[in-house]
Write a protein that holds these residues in place. Structure first.
Motif, PDB file in Angstrom:
ATOM      1  N   LEU A 326     -29.949  -3.202  -6.721  1.00 45.67           N
ATOM      2  CA  LEU A 326     -31.363  -3.373  -6.434  1.00 45.67           C
ATOM      3  C   LEU A 326     -32.057  -2.023  -6.372  1.00 45.67           C
ATOM      4  O   LEU A 326     -31.446  -1.005  -6.036  1.00 45.67           O
ATOM      5  CB  LEU A 326     -31.550  -4.103  -5.102  1.00 45.67           C
ATOM      6  N   SER A 327     -33.344  -2.034  -6.680  1.00 42.79           N
ATOM      7  CA  SER A 327     -34.120  -0.796  -6.699  1.00 42.79           C
ATOM      8  C   SER A 327     -34.321  -0.250  -5.285  1.00 42.79           C
ATOM      9  O   SER A 327     -34.844  -0.954  -4.415  1.00 42.79           O
ATOM     10  CB  SER A 327     -35.485  -1.046  -7.343  1.00 42.79           C
ATOM     11  N   ASN A 328     -33.904   0.980  -5.065  1.00 46.47           N
ATOM     12  CA  ASN A 328     -34.158   1.698  -3.807  1.00 46.47           C
ATOM     13  C   ASN A 328     -33.794   0.866  -2.580  1.00 46.47           C
ATOM     14  O   ASN A 328     -34.539   0.812  -1.605  1.00 46.47           O
ATOM     15  CB  ASN A 328     -35.623   2.133  -3.737  1.00 46.47           C
ATOM     16  N   SER A 329     -32.643   0.229  -2.633  1.00 46.63           N
ATOM     17  CA  SER A 329     -32.190  -0.603  -1.515  1.00 46.63           C
ATOM     18  C   SER A 329     -30.669  -0.542  -1.427  1.00 46.63           C
ATOM     19  O   SER A 329     -29.981  -0.412  -2.434  1.00 46.63           O
ATOM     20  CB  SER A 329     -32.614  -2.066  -1.697  1.00 46.63           C
ATOM     21  N   THR A 330     -30.164  -0.635  -0.201  1.00 45.76           N
ATOM     22  CA  THR A 330     -28.727  -0.801  -0.004  1.00 45.76           C
ATOM     23  C   THR A 330     -28.477  -2.245   0.394  1.00 45.76           C
ATOM     24  O   THR A 330     -29.227  -2.819   1.195  1.00 45.76           O
ATOM     25  CB  THR A 330     -28.207   0.134   1.104  1.00 45.76           C
ATOM     26  N   VAL A 331     -27.440  -2.828  -0.164  1.00 49.79           N
ATOM     27  CA  VAL A 331     -27.226  -4.265   0.000  1.00 49.79           C
ATOM     28  C   VAL A 331     -25.874  -4.556   0.625  1.00 49.79           C
ATOM     29  O   VAL A 331     -24.864  -3.962   0.254  1.00 49.79           O
ATOM     30  CB  VAL A 331     -27.321  -4.989  -1.356  1.00 49.79           C
ATOM     31  N   GLU A 332     -25.906  -5.494   1.557  1.00 45.21           N
ATOM     32  CA  GLU A 332     -24.675  -6.011   2.147  1.00 45.21           C
ATOM     33  C   GLU A 332     -24.652  -7.517   1.922  1.00 45.21           C
ATOM     34  O   GLU A 332     -25.584  -8.233   2.315  1.00 45.21           O
ATOM     35  CB  GLU A 332     -24.629  -5.702   3.645  1.00 45.21           C
TER      36      GLU A 332
END
Length: 420
Positions: A326-332
């Motif tokens: 994802l753009s400019n995001s950290t994902v869990e």
């Protein structure tokens, strides 16, 4: 390509709110010249036309053999008078009014009659253009496409939008586009399933609907907003004609008892999540333009003795995110953020009412203690939403545990029949 376009009359073709007195039940069968003269005088007091001559010329140029018809709940004399005064330049292949059918909208009788008069037998080649719930439901009952055209500038018809028409437009230009290429206006997952290639980088249409819990279960002034990527038509006989050739419904039924959805559906969800983050960022103004969001994606848990299909789908989404972050995001991605107790019942399998569904989720769903979602964007994914009960409590528990914002996304919104 469509062969027949059937238009509603009042507030679809012409502005007629102030003509209500001319189309009531007392005017059925009225052919009185004095009535007609008064109606014409009233019609000509203002510009009532909602679709220009250019609109019809563009349609005819693109589809030379296209047939045009009108289906209205208004009396025949009223309808023909309004059309002759406001659309004298348009040749209507058929005009179906209140007196012409045994049952008017939302029954499909008028659509069937117009199609027969125009010698069009292929349901997939017919589209209804109307402005309210009756038009959408009549189209579903007849098994044809429908465009919700709110061209008259009134408040949005939320109940009609909640039924998720094939396209929803507020401008003449967009209506032309919908008639010429309805695939571009379909909900995004339906567009994918039907193999429609997106034009001009347009992300696609997602559909939002508000869901209130029953007052007998919980009082709230805030409806749950659910983003749906398509529709699932139920087995009710009244909408069987539309269900029969609705590709997403058939695909969801096909995968109902399997362990996985197609990987392309996971890509569609990933793109929807990214788009919602973009919109959320824009709403936050300058301070959010370069903010790196922490994002959690989870799903509705499976009930006892059910295949972990949604958990498996979450794994597919996670694999897509690894390939395309994802753009400019950290994902869990968390597959066990929520859980149902063993006592939880199957909503569909045990035919629970709306109240029973909410009570079932309220009493059997919980958020696990390990969930760390404070100040994060939480995305809740479900396959099909009907009453919104499961997503309602998942949303509530997420907010109670500090989520910055919660987004509820379903693959499909249930479209019920007359008495479902």
């Amino acid at each position: 390509m469509f062969e027949l376009v059937i238009f509603d009359l009042d507030n679809t073709l012409a502005l007629t709110d102030d003509l209500e007195g001319f189309r009531g039940a007392s005017n059925l069968g009225n052919k009185d010249q004095e009535y007609k003269s008064r109606l014409i005088a009233e019609i000509n007091k203002k510009n009532r036309r909602l679709l220009s001559s250019d609109f019809f010329e563009e349609l005819k140029e693109a589809i030379p053999n296209l047939k045009l018809a009108v289906f209205t709940k208004s009396p025949r004399c009223y309808a023909c008078t309004v059309l002759s005064e406001v659309y004298s330049d348009v040749d209507w292949e058929s005009i179906v009014a209140f007196e012409d059918v045994q049952n008017t909208k939302p029954a499909p009788d008028g659509i069937i009659l117009a199609a027969k008069a125009c010698d069009v037998t292929n349901r997939e080649a017919i589209v209804i253009v109307g402005d309210d719930l009756g038009d959408v439901e009549a189209a579903y009952h007849a098994g044809v496409r429908v465009v919700l055209a709110e061209l008259h500038g009134a408040s949005p018809h939320y109940e009609a939008r909640k039924r998720i028409p094939d396209a929803s437009v507020v401008k003449q230009k967009t209506l032309v586009e919908a008639i010429l290429d309805i695939g571009q206006k379909l909900p995004i997952l339906e567009r994918l399933v039907e193999g429609v290639q997106a034009h001009n980088g347009f992300f696609g249409r997602v559909c939002r609907a508000g869901h209130f819990p029953p007052r007998a279960v919980e009082e709230t002034k805030r409806p749950l907003q659910v983003i749906s990527l398509g529709r699932l038509f139920t087995e009710h006989r009244s909408i069987k004609p539309r269900r029969e050739w609705h590709e997403l419904t058939n695909e969801i039924v096909k995968f109902k008892n399997t362990d996985n959805f197609p990987i392309e559906w996971a890509k569609c969800v990933r793109d929807t999540v990214n788009e919602q983050i973009r919109i959320h960022r824009e709403k936050g103004g300058i301070k959010s333009l370069f903010k790196k969001y922490k994002v959690v994606i989870t799903t509705a848990p499976s009930k006892k003795n059910r295949p972990p299909r949604m958990e498996n789908f979450l794994e597919q989404i996670e694999s897509i995110l690894e390939e395309s972050p994802l753009s400019n995001s950290t994902v869990e991605v968390i597959d066990d953020m929520f859980e149902f107790s063993p006592e939880a019942k199957s909503h569909h399998g045990e035919h629970l009412t709306m109240v029973q569904r909410y009570e079932n989720v309220r009493d059997c769903l919980s958020i696990t203690g390990d969930a760390e979602i404070e100040n994060k964007l939480v995305f809740l994914i479900d396959d099909v939403v009907t009453t919104g009960a499961t997503l309602y409590y998942m949303d509530k528990y997420s907010r109670a545990n500090g989520a910055e914002e919660v987004f509820c996304i379903s693959l499909a919104h249930t479209i019920s029949g007359a008495r479902d």
